[in-house]
Design a protein around this motif. Structure first.
Motif, mmCIF file in Angstrom:
data_model
loop_
_atom_site.group_PDB
_atom_site.id
_atom_site.type_symbol
_atom_site.label_atom_id
_atom_site.label_comp_id
_atom_site.label_asym_id
_atom_site.label_seq_id
_atom_site.Cartn_x
_atom_site.Cartn_y
_atom_site.Cartn_z
ATOM 1 N N MET A 124 0.907 -1.214 0.043
ATOM 2 C CA MET A 124 -0.137 -0.010 -0.029
ATOM 3 C C MET A 124 0.798 1.260 0.044
ATOM 4 S SD MET A 124 -2.849 -1.133 2.666
ATOM 5 C CE MET A 124 -3.769 0.455 2.890
ATOM 6 N N TYR A 125 0.283 2.368 -0.409
ATOM 7 C CA TYR A 125 1.041 3.549 -0.688
ATOM 8 C C TYR A 125 1.166 4.115 0.623
ATOM 9 C CZ TYR A 125 2.407 8.310 -1.615
ATOM 10 O OH TYR A 125 2.927 9.590 -1.706
ATOM 11 N N ARG A 126 2.482 4.714 1.182
ATOM 12 C CA ARG A 126 2.900 5.210 2.464
ATOM 13 C C ARG A 126 3.119 6.791 2.014
ATOM 14 N NH1 ARG A 126 3.209 1.353 6.694
ATOM 15 N NH2 ARG A 126 3.025 -0.804 5.623
ATOM 16 N N TYR A 127 2.820 7.547 2.945
ATOM 17 C CA TYR A 127 3.167 8.969 2.855
ATOM 18 C C TYR A 127 4.522 9.161 2.584
ATOM 19 C CZ TYR A 127 -1.822 10.692 2.788
ATOM 20 O OH TYR A 127 -2.982 10.824 2.605
ATOM 21 N N GLN A 128 4.876 10.273 1.672
ATOM 22 C CA GLN A 128 6.282 10.571 1.883
ATOM 23 C C GLN A 128 6.350 12.093 2.765
ATOM 24 O OE1 GLN A 128 8.266 8.502 0.613
ATOM 25 N NE2 GLN A 128 6.299 7.162 0.078
ATOM 26 N N ASP A 129 7.550 12.601 2.623
ATOM 27 C CA ASP A 129 7.573 13.947 3.385
ATOM 28 C C ASP A 129 6.812 14.933 2.655
ATOM 29 O OD1 ASP A 129 9.687 12.840 4.842
ATOM 30 O OD2 ASP A 129 11.234 13.718 3.784
ATOM 31 N N PHE A 130 6.781 14.730 1.419
ATOM 32 C CA PHE A 130 5.860 16.013 0.728
ATOM 33 C C PHE A 130 4.278 15.787 1.252
ATOM 34 C CE2 PHE A 130 2.738 16.742 -2.592
ATOM 35 C CZ PHE A 130 2.982 18.151 -2.883
ATOM 36 N N ASP A 131 3.826 14.576 1.384
ATOM 37 C CA ASP A 131 2.547 14.636 1.566
ATOM 38 C C ASP A 131 2.340 14.780 2.953
ATOM 39 O OD1 ASP A 131 1.603 12.390 -0.567
ATOM 40 O OD2 ASP A 131 3.300 11.671 0.003
ATOM 41 N N ARG A 132 3.219 14.717 4.040
ATOM 42 C CA ARG A 132 3.230 15.196 5.231
ATOM 43 C C ARG A 132 2.935 16.413 5.396
ATOM 44 N NH1 ARG A 132 5.800 9.914 6.087
ATOM 45 N NH2 ARG A 132 7.863 10.896 5.400
ATOM 46 N N ALA A 133 4.279 17.079 4.637
ATOM 47 C CA ALA A 133 3.987 18.669 4.891
ATOM 48 C C ALA A 133 2.894 19.292 4.123
ATOM 49 C CB ALA A 133 5.190 19.244 3.959
ATOM 50 N N PHE A 134 2.492 18.550 3.097
ATOM 51 C CA PHE A 134 1.087 19.414 2.462
ATOM 52 C C PHE A 134 -0.253 19.085 3.307
ATOM 53 C CE2 PHE A 134 -2.864 18.190 -0.010
ATOM 54 C CZ PHE A 134 -2.806 19.176 -0.696
ATOM 55 N N ALA A 192 -3.849 12.584 9.850
ATOM 56 C CA ALA A 192 -2.683 12.821 9.240
ATOM 57 C C ALA A 192 -1.599 11.996 9.720
ATOM 58 C CB ALA A 192 -2.317 14.400 9.201
ATOM 59 N N GLU A 193 -1.416 11.695 11.061
ATOM 60 C CA GLU A 193 -0.577 10.845 11.882
ATOM 61 C C GLU A 193 -0.492 9.381 11.252
ATOM 62 O OE1 GLU A 193 -1.760 10.775 15.869
ATOM 63 O OE2 GLU A 193 -1.331 12.961 16.200
ATOM 64 N N VAL A 194 -1.624 8.975 10.506
ATOM 65 C CA VAL A 194 -1.508 7.663 9.930
ATOM 66 C C VAL A 194 -1.846 7.753 8.534
ATOM 67 C CG1 VAL A 194 -2.305 6.507 11.812
ATOM 68 C CG2 VAL A 194 -4.078 7.419 10.479
ATOM 69 N N GLY A 195 -1.409 8.924 7.814
ATOM 70 C CA GLY A 195 -1.547 8.901 6.520
ATOM 71 C C GLY A 195 -2.946 8.988 5.776
#
Length: 555
Positions: free
Chosen positions: A1-11, A109-112
């Protein structure tokens, strides 16, 4: 499954901080409700009949155990201890306080996870076959392509203010478990001359003008997917009507302009812009790596399953209805019914969510899926573990053996929650499920899809139910219309209205008469409800519903 990257988390952090400030301004009165409405809708927050409702995106219906546990925690801390899984593979919280919503979004957001584009005139949550990556009949796993579309469409600057909301579904098999023919864009993975690509349908949808989607192209390659989908959105954005929201969906555009004209316009944009789409092949390769199939157990026997199947009628009944063939014969796909007789379809308590997370972690390679049918899936369970899984589910009220049967009803929230609804859906679904359980006929009836909507917007997909029920307001009285003959799969069809509607107190006996009529007229037990209907037509069902003497005899 897709896991958030730094960009996703910052966004997400930036988006959530922005919305927190907007909520504070609404609470202190700096923003009126009218000013706040477009801001909250951009973050999945609705104002329902009695309270706010937060709709959380579950992209293509896929969850990890940690995400399901977080959904359980959110329901207990900021709601009423349960969540409602929807026909868009999302989860809704029906009772949050406005001041708590920013904290809920931070917890997601903590769990993507997030609630972006679960509302508004934009591309909504991209849905997919809930058996993706596990089904024995699929050409390829559709989820990497759904994830690619999710990343492409999220905050896409050109498509944030479309004429109306826009829905995309992807399936990887000929057996359509994603209802692609009732979507604005439906994508079916196909293989042509050894190459994987997509058959593309456009202009499907339900609501007040139900339409089955039309094929706009039989094949676009994997590399052409994004430019082709963007070309469709571009054409819709230009041609879609904005003068009347009831005529703003792409299905109306296709009907008014004609599929040939739409195809011509899409092809022109596609040819002009496809060379601009560079580099997304590398992105897709990275996404595909996130969806590598789990390492399934090998060499382990399945005797425990065989013994339970032979010795326990309860387990056998559950296995016959709730298990689906896996691509590996020693494994099975488990559908967990959220439709216990008399329960609210699609609801799960926090404790039930935690149990499903535990079972996925222990027995299911940490994967869960939400189906558009409002059930939960464990896609990779070894057959030797199925007796234990069934026992644990049964202890928690999740062991109902009714998937695909008359009590496995799709139902929108209806007038119990929704400000748009004109009639109740949930109580009717509960009463039908309770009645078929009392009669002990649903296993004899076999596969039949009953779907209920509480208004003409058709969130309960009633148009494509074998038996569809539409609740309407008739001079202040709830009235329920019945349609028969709809279908949601590769044989998609719109149901035909039987005749006048029924008041609330008569709708359950009416459904009972339809089911008993089917049992009387079928050729044998192998002929399903929809097969029998297509053979004999509407006449005998209409007689059973409206001929008073026949109705008395049936009663």
């Amino acid at each position: 499954m897709y896991r958030y990257q730094d960009f996703d988390r910052a966004f997400l952090a930036e988006r959530n901080a922005q919305f927190r400030a907007q909520v504070e301004r609404r609470i202190d009165g700096s923003l009126t409700e009218d000013e706040f409405k477009p801001l909250r809708l951009m973050n999945g927050l609705y104002l329902q009949l009695h309270a706010y409702m937060l709709r959380v995106a579950i992209p293509y219906g896929s969850l990890r155990s940690a995400q399901m546990r977080q959904l359980a925690m959110i329901s207990e801390r900021w709601d009423r201890g349960y969540g409602h899984f929807t026909t868009r593979q999302n989860i809704q919280y029906n009772w949050p306080e406005l001041r708590d919503v920013p904290d809920m979004l931070d917890a997601l957001a903590e769990v993507g996870m997030h609630a972006i584009q679960t509302s508004g005139n934009t591309v909504r949550n991209v849905t997919a076959d809930h058996f993706a990556g596990a089904a024995a009949d699929e050409v390829a796993d559709p989820r990497p392509y759904a994830e690619l579309l999710r990343q492409w469409s999220t905050d896409h600057p050109e498509f944030q203010f479309l004429p109306r909301k826009f829905k995309i579904a992807v399936t990887g098999a000929e057996a359509d478990r994603a209802v692609i023919r009732a979507h604005d864009i439906g994508l079916q993975l196909v293989e042509k001359d050894g190459e994987i690509g997509f058959r593309v349908l456009v202009g499907g949808g339900l609501g007040r003008t139900p339409v089955i989607g039309k094929v706009i192209t039989d094949f676009v390659s994997e590399a052409e997917l994004l430019p082709y989908v963007e070309a469709i959105l571009n054409v819709y954005n230009r041609f879609g009507r904005r003068d009347n929201k009831y005529k703003a969906r792409i299905k109306i555009t296709v009907n008014e302009e004609g599929i040939d004209k739409i195809r011509e316009e899409v092809d022109a944009v596609f040819v002009r812009t496809r060379d601009e789409f560079t580099g997304f092949g590398d992105v897709l390769d990275r996404i595909k790596a996130d969806f590598a199939p789990p390492a399934l157990e090998e060499g382990r026997g399945t005797q425990a399953y065989s013994d339970a199947y032979e010795q326990s009628p309860v387990f056998r009944s559950w296995a016959d209805t709730n298990l689906t063939a896996h691509r590996d014969a020693d494994h099975a796909i488990v559908t967990i019914s959220l439709k216990a007789h008399g329960a609210t379809p699609g609801d799960a308590t926090a404790d039930q969510m935690r149990l499903m997370a535990e079972l996925a972690e222990r027995y299911g390679h940490d994967e869960l899926r939400i189906s558009h049918e409002q059930n939960v899936i464990l896609p990779h369970v070894h057959r030797a573990d199925l007796p234990e899984v069934h026992a644990r589910l049964s202890e928690a009220g999740l062991g109902t053996a009714n998937v695909g049967l008359a009590s496995d009803i799709i139902a929108c929230p209806g007038m119990d929650y929704c400000a748009l609804a004109t009639a109740r859906s949930i109580p009717i679904a509960q009463e039908i499920a309770t009645r078929v359980d009392e009669l002990k006929i649903e296993h004899e009836v076999g596969h039949v899809q009953i779907k209920i909507s509480g208004c003409i917007n058709a969130c309960g997909h009633h148009h494509v139910g074998h038996i569809g029920i539409l609740g309407l307001d008739r001079a202040g009285v709830e009235n329920y219309q019945i349609t028969i003959g709809g279908a949601a799969g590769s044989d998609a069809a719109l149901g035909t209205r039987t005749g006048p509607g029924f008041p609330a107190e008569e709708i359950v006996p009416a459904i009972e008469r339809i089911l008993t009529t089917y049992l009387d007229l079928r050729c044998d037990a192998a002929e399903t409800f929809i097969e029998a209907y297509r053979r004999v037509g509407m006449a005998p069902f209409k007689t059973a519903l409206y001929d008073k003497e026949q109705s008395r005899d049936a009663a």
